[in-house]
Scaffold this active site. Structure first.
Site, mmCIF file in Angstrom:
data_model
loop_
_atom_site.group_PDB
_atom_site.id
_atom_site.type_symbol
_atom_site.label_atom_id
_atom_site.label_comp_id
_atom_site.label_asym_id
_atom_site.label_seq_id
_atom_site.Cartn_x
_atom_site.Cartn_y
_atom_site.Cartn_z
ATOM 1 N N THR A 15 38.513 42.923 39.962
ATOM 2 C CA THR A 15 38.896 42.308 41.223
ATOM 3 C C THR A 15 39.876 43.175 42.009
ATOM 4 O OG1 THR A 15 40.129 40.427 42.120
ATOM 5 C CG2 THR A 15 40.648 41.038 39.880
ATOM 6 N N ASP A 16 39.901 42.971 43.319
ATOM 7 C CA ASP A 16 40.892 43.686 44.148
ATOM 8 C C ASP A 16 42.307 43.150 43.910
ATOM 9 O OD1 ASP A 16 40.638 41.202 45.398
ATOM 10 O OD2 ASP A 16 40.195 42.009 47.387
ATOM 11 N N GLU A 17 42.419 41.975 43.245
ATOM 12 C CA GLU A 17 43.744 41.364 43.081
ATOM 13 C C GLU A 17 44.658 42.201 42.191
ATOM 14 O OE1 GLU A 17 43.907 37.178 42.528
ATOM 15 O OE2 GLU A 17 42.142 36.819 43.753
ATOM 16 N N ALA A 74 47.145 39.872 36.532
ATOM 17 C CA ALA A 74 47.758 40.692 35.477
ATOM 18 C C ALA A 74 46.806 40.837 34.293
ATOM 19 C CB ALA A 74 49.076 40.064 35.035
ATOM 20 N N SER A 75 46.098 39.742 33.960
ATOM 21 C CA SER A 75 45.172 39.819 32.821
ATOM 22 C C SER A 75 43.965 40.696 33.171
ATOM 23 C CB SER A 75 44.726 38.413 32.383
ATOM 24 O OG SER A 75 43.922 37.805 33.371
ATOM 25 N N LYS A 76 43.517 40.639 34.416
ATOM 26 C CA LYS A 76 42.404 41.515 34.821
ATOM 27 C C LYS A 76 42.868 42.976 34.839
ATOM 28 C CE LYS A 76 38.759 40.624 35.944
ATOM 29 N NZ LYS A 76 37.499 40.424 35.166
ATOM 30 N N PRO A 131 43.074 20.930 52.097
ATOM 31 C CA PRO A 131 44.397 21.498 51.793
ATOM 32 C C PRO A 131 44.453 23.002 52.048
ATOM 33 C CG PRO A 131 43.158 21.143 49.762
ATOM 34 C CD PRO A 131 42.262 20.690 50.883
ATOM 35 N N ASP A 171 31.566 33.239 22.304
ATOM 36 C CA ASP A 171 32.887 33.541 22.859
ATOM 37 C C ASP A 171 33.132 35.037 22.739
ATOM 38 O OD1 ASP A 171 35.615 33.799 23.355
ATOM 39 O OD2 ASP A 171 36.161 31.995 22.211
ATOM 40 N N TYR A 196 46.462 35.635 36.407
ATOM 41 C CA TYR A 196 45.042 36.041 36.482
ATOM 42 C C TYR A 196 44.927 37.537 36.756
ATOM 43 C CZ TYR A 196 40.575 37.076 38.708
ATOM 44 O OH TYR A 196 39.388 37.670 39.055
ATOM 45 N N ARG A 229 42.010 37.115 53.244
ATOM 46 C CA ARG A 229 41.099 37.549 52.185
ATOM 47 C C ARG A 229 39.913 38.255 52.841
ATOM 48 N NH1 ARG A 229 45.002 36.579 49.955
ATOM 49 N NH2 ARG A 229 45.444 35.334 48.102
HETATM 50 P P1 NAD Z 1 33.342 32.035 36.930
HETATM 51 O O1 NAD Z 1 34.615 31.379 36.529
HETATM 52 O O2 NAD Z 1 32.442 31.362 37.891
HETATM 53 O O3 NAD Z 1 32.462 32.353 35.631
HETATM 54 C C1 NAD Z 1 33.023 32.857 34.450
HETATM 55 C C2 NAD Z 1 31.974 32.790 33.350
HETATM 56 O O4 NAD Z 1 32.537 33.347 32.154
HETATM 57 C C3 NAD Z 1 31.555 31.367 32.995
HETATM 58 O O5 NAD Z 1 30.154 31.285 32.842
HETATM 59 C C4 NAD Z 1 32.260 31.083 31.675
HETATM 60 O O6 NAD Z 1 31.582 30.146 30.859
HETATM 61 C C5 NAD Z 1 32.282 32.472 31.064
HETATM 62 N N1 NAD Z 1 33.354 32.609 30.072
HETATM 63 C C6 NAD Z 1 34.669 32.282 30.227
HETATM 64 N N2 NAD Z 1 35.330 32.537 29.084
HETATM 65 C C7 NAD Z 1 34.445 33.071 28.210
HETATM 66 C C8 NAD Z 1 34.540 33.566 26.877
HETATM 67 N N3 NAD Z 1 35.696 33.536 26.212
HETATM 68 N N4 NAD Z 1 33.422 34.067 26.297
HETATM 69 C C9 NAD Z 1 32.239 34.095 26.963
HETATM 70 N N5 NAD Z 1 32.088 33.626 28.222
HETATM 71 C C10 NAD Z 1 33.186 33.125 28.843
HETATM 72 O O7 NAD Z 1 33.778 33.490 37.440
HETATM 73 P P2 NAD Z 1 33.142 34.395 38.600
HETATM 74 O O8 NAD Z 1 33.764 34.003 39.887
HETATM 75 O O9 NAD Z 1 31.675 34.406 38.453
HETATM 76 O O10 NAD Z 1 33.735 35.822 38.203
HETATM 77 C C11 NAD Z 1 33.027 36.676 37.330
HETATM 78 C C12 NAD Z 1 33.797 37.968 37.175
HETATM 79 O O11 NAD Z 1 33.978 38.584 38.443
HETATM 80 C C13 NAD Z 1 35.211 37.793 36.605
HETATM 81 O O12 NAD Z 1 35.461 38.853 35.723
HETATM 82 C C14 NAD Z 1 36.107 37.874 37.825
HETATM 83 O O13 NAD Z 1 37.383 38.368 37.487
HETATM 84 C C15 NAD Z 1 35.344 38.860 38.688
HETATM 85 N N6 NAD Z 1 35.541 38.732 40.145
HETATM 86 C C16 NAD Z 1 35.371 37.529 40.766
HETATM 87 C C17 NAD Z 1 35.490 37.454 42.150
HETATM 88 C C18 NAD Z 1 35.259 36.152 42.889
HETATM 89 O O14 NAD Z 1 35.448 36.109 44.099
HETATM 90 N N7 NAD Z 1 34.842 35.079 42.232
HETATM 91 C C19 NAD Z 1 35.805 38.590 42.880
HETATM 92 C C20 NAD Z 1 35.995 39.806 42.201
HETATM 93 C C21 NAD Z 1 35.839 39.868 40.831
HETATM 94 O O1 TDX Z 2 42.572 24.575 48.263
HETATM 95 C C1 TDX Z 2 42.802 25.760 48.546
HETATM 96 N N1 TDX Z 2 43.516 26.062 49.669
HETATM 97 C C2 TDX Z 2 43.842 27.334 50.033
HETATM 98 O O2 TDX Z 2 44.507 27.554 51.063
HETATM 99 C C3 TDX Z 2 42.356 26.848 47.716
HETATM 100 C C4 TDX Z 2 41.570 26.576 46.462
HETATM 101 C C5 TDX Z 2 42.671 28.127 48.103
HETATM 102 N N2 TDX Z 2 43.411 28.368 49.223
HETATM 103 C C6 TDX Z 2 43.697 29.765 49.604
HETATM 104 C C7 TDX Z 2 44.285 30.630 48.509
HETATM 105 C C8 TDX Z 2 43.724 32.002 48.829
HETATM 106 O O3 TDX Z 2 44.551 32.651 49.774
HETATM 107 O O4 TDX Z 2 42.440 30.355 49.923
HETATM 108 C C9 TDX Z 2 42.372 31.707 49.459
HETATM 109 C C10 TDX Z 2 41.207 31.840 48.503
HETATM 110 O O5 TDX Z 2 41.546 31.116 47.334
HETATM 111 P P1 TDX Z 2 40.581 31.080 46.050
HETATM 112 O O6 TDX Z 2 39.232 30.617 46.466
HETATM 113 O O7 TDX Z 2 41.299 30.336 44.979
HETATM 114 O O8 TDX Z 2 40.426 32.629 45.698
HETATM 115 P P2 TDX Z 2 41.486 33.780 45.360
HETATM 116 O O9 TDX Z 2 42.748 33.222 44.819
HETATM 117 O O10 TDX Z 2 41.598 34.659 46.575
HETATM 118 O O11 TDX Z 2 40.699 34.567 44.177
HETATM 119 C C11 TDX Z 2 39.273 34.754 44.252
HETATM 120 O O12 TDX Z 2 38.962 36.048 44.697
HETATM 121 C C12 TDX Z 2 39.247 37.130 43.835
HETATM 122 C C13 TDX Z 2 38.634 34.499 42.897
HETATM 123 O O13 TDX Z 2 38.951 33.180 42.459
HETATM 124 C C14 TDX Z 2 39.055 35.544 41.897
HETATM 125 O O14 TDX Z 2 38.375 35.350 40.666
HETATM 126 C C15 TDX Z 2 38.701 36.899 42.445
HETATM 127 O O15 TDX Z 2 39.149 37.922 41.582
#
Ligand code: NAD
Ligand code: TDX
Length: 348
Positions: free
Chosen positions: A129-131, A156-158, A209, A59, A154, A218
Site C-alpha cells: 500500500t501507499d500508506e 506499520a505492519s504493511k 460519517p 491461515d 496497519y 486519497r
Molecule cells: P480484504 O480485507 O478485503 O481481504 C483480505 C483477505 O485476506 C480476506 O479474504 C481474508 O480472509 C484474508 N486473510 C486475512 N487474514 C488471513 C490469514 N491469516 N491467512 C489467510 N488469509 C487471510 O483486503 P483487500 O482490500 O482486498 O486488500 C488486499 C491486499 O491489498 C492487502 O495486502 C492490502 O494491504 C493491499 N492493499 C489494499 C488496498 C485497498 O484499497 N483495499 C490498497 C492498496 C493495497
Molecule cells: O466512515 C468513514 N468516514 C471517513 O471519513 C470511513 C470508513 C473513512 N473515512 C475517511 C478515512 C480516509 O481518509 O475516508 C478515507 C478512506 O478511508 P478507508 O476507506 O478506511 O481507507 P484508507 O484508510 O484510506 O485505507 C484504504 O486504502 C489503502 C484501505 O483500507 C487500505 O487497506 C489500503 O492500504
C-alpha cells in the site's frame, strides 16, 4: 497461489487473471476466510473454471498448512494479498495486524524459500500500500524511493512486511517483486471502507460519517486496473523491484462523498439534496494521514501500464453493482456467508 483471494482485491485479481489474460495455469486461492473473506465473491468463477480454480482454506501464519498446500500443488508463483486491511480496525486492535501482516508474510517467505531453494523460474509478488510512505502535505508525490514513514498500526505492519520481502531478495536471492498501490474501489469491497459504506448508508437513508474536516485526500483506482497492474508486474517486472500503482485521481473525502450522493441519487431516481443533507462531520480518526498521492511514472514508463477507468464511470459502475447485489451485501454484513460456506465447502 493467491493468498487472500476471497477478499476484495484478491477476488478481483483472480477473476481478472482467469477471464482477461492469456494465463493457462491453475490458481489456488489460499484464504483463512476471516470476516473479510467471502468465497461467494468467486462462486461463478468456481463454477466456470472447476479445473483451474481451487479454494484452500488456511491461515498464512500456519507454517504446516502453508507448506502442505505449496507442496500439494507444486506452486511456482505466489501473489500475496492476504492481510488485515482496515485502518480503523488496526487502531482498535493492532495485534491481529502484527500477526497476519508481519508473521503471516514471514511464514510464507520461509515456506517458499524452503520449497523453491535457489530456483529462479518462480515468483513471490507482494501486494502493498501507499500508506507505508506516511502522509503528504499539499505538494508532492510518493515515489518508489520515498522513505517509509507509516503512522497507523496497519501501515506499520504493511511496512514491516515490505521490508521482510526486500530482505529475502537481498539476503537469500528469493525471486520477488512488490507493488504499492493507492485506495482501490469497485465491486466486492467490504462495506466498512469509505465508498461502499457510504453507498449502503445512502440506500438506507442513514447519516454519512465524514472524519474530521473532510479535507483528507486519497488517490482512487478502480480495482480491475489494480489487478492489471499486479499482473503486469508479475509478468514483466524486474526481480527485486518495487512499482508504485495509482489512479492519478486525488479527491478530498468530503467532495467524494458529495459525488457519491449525486451518483446514488441518480441511480435511485431521488433528489440529490435529500442525500447531501445526510452528511455529518464526526471525530477524526487518530493519526489520520492527510494526503496520499502516488507518482506511478515508473510502472507506466517501464512496464506500459496505466490507469484505464475514468473515475466518474468507475463510481457509477460501483454504485450500480452495490444496488444490484443486496443479497451479497446482506450476506457480508450479517455474517450469513459463513452458513453459505458450510453449505458449499463442507466437503473440502
Ligand atoms: P480484504 O480485507 O478485503 O481481504 C483480505 C483477505 O485476506 C480476506 O479474504 C481474508 O480472509 C484474508 N486473510 C486475512 N487474514 C488471513 C490469514 N491469516 N491467512 C489467510 N488469509 C487471510 O483486503 P483487500 O482490500 O482486498 O486488500 C488486499 C491486499 O491489498 C492487502 O495486502 C492490502 O494491504 C493491499 N492493499 C489494499 C488496498 C485497498 O484499497 N483495499 C490498497 C492498496 C493495497
Ligand atoms: O466512515 C468513514 N468516514 C471517513 O471519513 C470511513 C470508513 C473513512 N473515512 C475517511 C478515512 C480516509 O481518509 O475516508 C478515507 C478512506 O478511508 P478507508 O476507506 O478506511 O481507507 P484508507 O484508510 O484510506 O485505507 C484504504 O486504502 C489503502 C484501505 O483500507 C487500505 O487497506 C489500503 O492500504
Amino acid at each position: 497461489m493467491v493468498t487472500g483471494g476471497a477478499g476484495f482485491i484478491g477476488a478481483n485479481f483472480i477473476r481478472y487473471v482467469l477471464t482477461k489474460t492469456d494465463f493457462t495455469g491453475r490458481i489456488i486461492n489460499f484464504d483463512k476466510l476471516t470476516y473479510a473473506g467471502n468465497p461467494e465473491n468467486l462462486a461463478d468463477i468456481a463454477d466456470q473454471y472447476p479445473a483451474r480454480y481451487v479454494l484452500e482454506q488456511g491461515d498464512i501464519c500456519d507454517p504446516k498448512r502453508v507448506a502442505d498446500v505449496l507442496q500439494k500443488y507444486q506452486v511456482d508463483a505466489v501473489a500475496h494479498f492476504a492481510a488485515e486491511s482496515h485502518v480503523d480496525r488496526s487502531i482498535l486492535g493492532p495485534g491481529e495486524f502484527v500477526r497476519t501482516n508481519i508473521e503471516g508474510t514471514f511464514t510464507l517467505l520461509e515456506a517458499v524459500r524452503d520449497l523453491w531453494k535457489d530456483r529462479k523460474d518462480v515468483l513471490f509478488h507482494h501486494v502493498s500500500t501507499d500508506e507505508v510512505y506516511g502522509s503528504l502535505g499539499q505538494e508532492g508525490y510518493f515515489t518508489e524511493t520515498t522513505p517509509y514513514d507509516p503512522r497507523s498500526p496497519y501501515s506499520a505492519s504493511k511496512a514491516a512486511s515490505d521490508h521482510l520481502v526486500s530482505a529475502y531478495f537481498h539476503t537469500y536471492g528469493l525471486a520477488v517483486t512488490k507493488s504499492n498501490c493507492s485506495n482501490n474501489y469497485g465491486p466486492y469491497h467490504f462495506p466498512e471502507k469509505l465508498i461502499p459504506l457510504m453507498i449502503l448508508k445512502l440506500q438506507k437513508g442513514e447519516t454519512l460519517p465524514v472524519y474530521g474536516d473532510g479535507k483528507n485526500i486519497r488517490d482512487w483506482l478502480y480495482v480491475e486496473d489494480h489487478a492489471e497492474a499486479i499482473w503486469t508486474v508479475m509478468t514483466k517486472g524486474v526481480l527485486g523491484e518495487t512499482y508504485n500503482v495509482g489512479g492519478e485521481n486525488e479527491w478530498e473525502n468530503l467532495k467524494l462523498v458529495q459525488v457519491l450522493c449525486e451518483k446514488t441519487a441518480v441511480a435511485l431516481g431521488r433528489p440529490a439534496q435529500e442525500f447531501l443533507s445526510l452528511i455529518r462531520f464526526v471525530p477524526d480518526r487518530p493519526g489520520h494521514d492527510r494526503r496520499y498521492a502516488i507518482d506511478c511514472s515508473k510502472i507506466k514508463k517501464e512496464l506500459g501500464w496505466k490507469p484505464r477507468t475514468e473515475f466518474s464511470q468507475g463510481l457509477e459502475k460501483t454504485v450500480a453493482w452495490y444496488l444490484a447485489n443486496p443479497e451479497w451485501v446482506q450476506n457480508v454484513v450479517s455474517g450469513a456467508y459463513k452458513t453459505w460456506l458450510e453449505r458449499n465447502y463442507s466437503a473440502r
